[in-house]
Write a protein that holds these residues in place. Structure first.
Motif: not given
Length: 129
Positions: A32, A40, A28, A42
């Motif tokens: 997050l 998971r 990544y 963003v």
């Protein structure tokens, strides 16, 4: 006495460096939200200054014992009023720099705790040429 290796079904932060981190085999380069249950998402913020109360209201919808807030390259605190949704749900919040949040998340998730990490991934400052 028989020893058993630690096994956890929770996602694990497996590495990090300037501007990136890895969760299991996935890399990544953005902020997050990571939960020990496997979520998971963003987290739409790139700098500490981008954060709003809505970022923390989002965290209150998780069923967690504790939220770890990785505040970027250094430890910084948000206004206490932003934490009201977490307080109302009796969810604890611990603030630390993001590198410390990576390590703490792995320990707590490995213990089987219900933990959410809100990881602000800031870009390191450009070095002077």
């Amino acid at each position: 006495m028989k020893f058993q290796p630690d096994r956890s079904s929770a996602p694990t932060i497996t590495g990090f460096g300037p501007g990136w981190f890895s969760v299991d085999a996935d890399r990544y380069t953005t902020s997050l939200v990571l939960s020990s249950s496997g979520t998971r998402e963003v987290w739409n913020c790139q700098r500490f200054e981008d954060l709003t109360s809505e970022h923390f209201a989002l965290l209150a919808r998780f069923d967690a014992e504790v939220v770890l807030f990785g505040s970027g390259l250094r430890n910084r605190f948000v206004p206490p009023a932003w934490l009201r949704p977490l307080i109302e749900r009796r969810i604890g919040l611990e603030t630390m720099d993001t590198a410390a949040a990576f390590r703490t998340y792995n320990i707590l998730a490995g213990e089987g705790r219900t933990v959410v990490a809100a990881l602000l991934l800031e870009s390191p400052p450009a070095s002077a040429a």
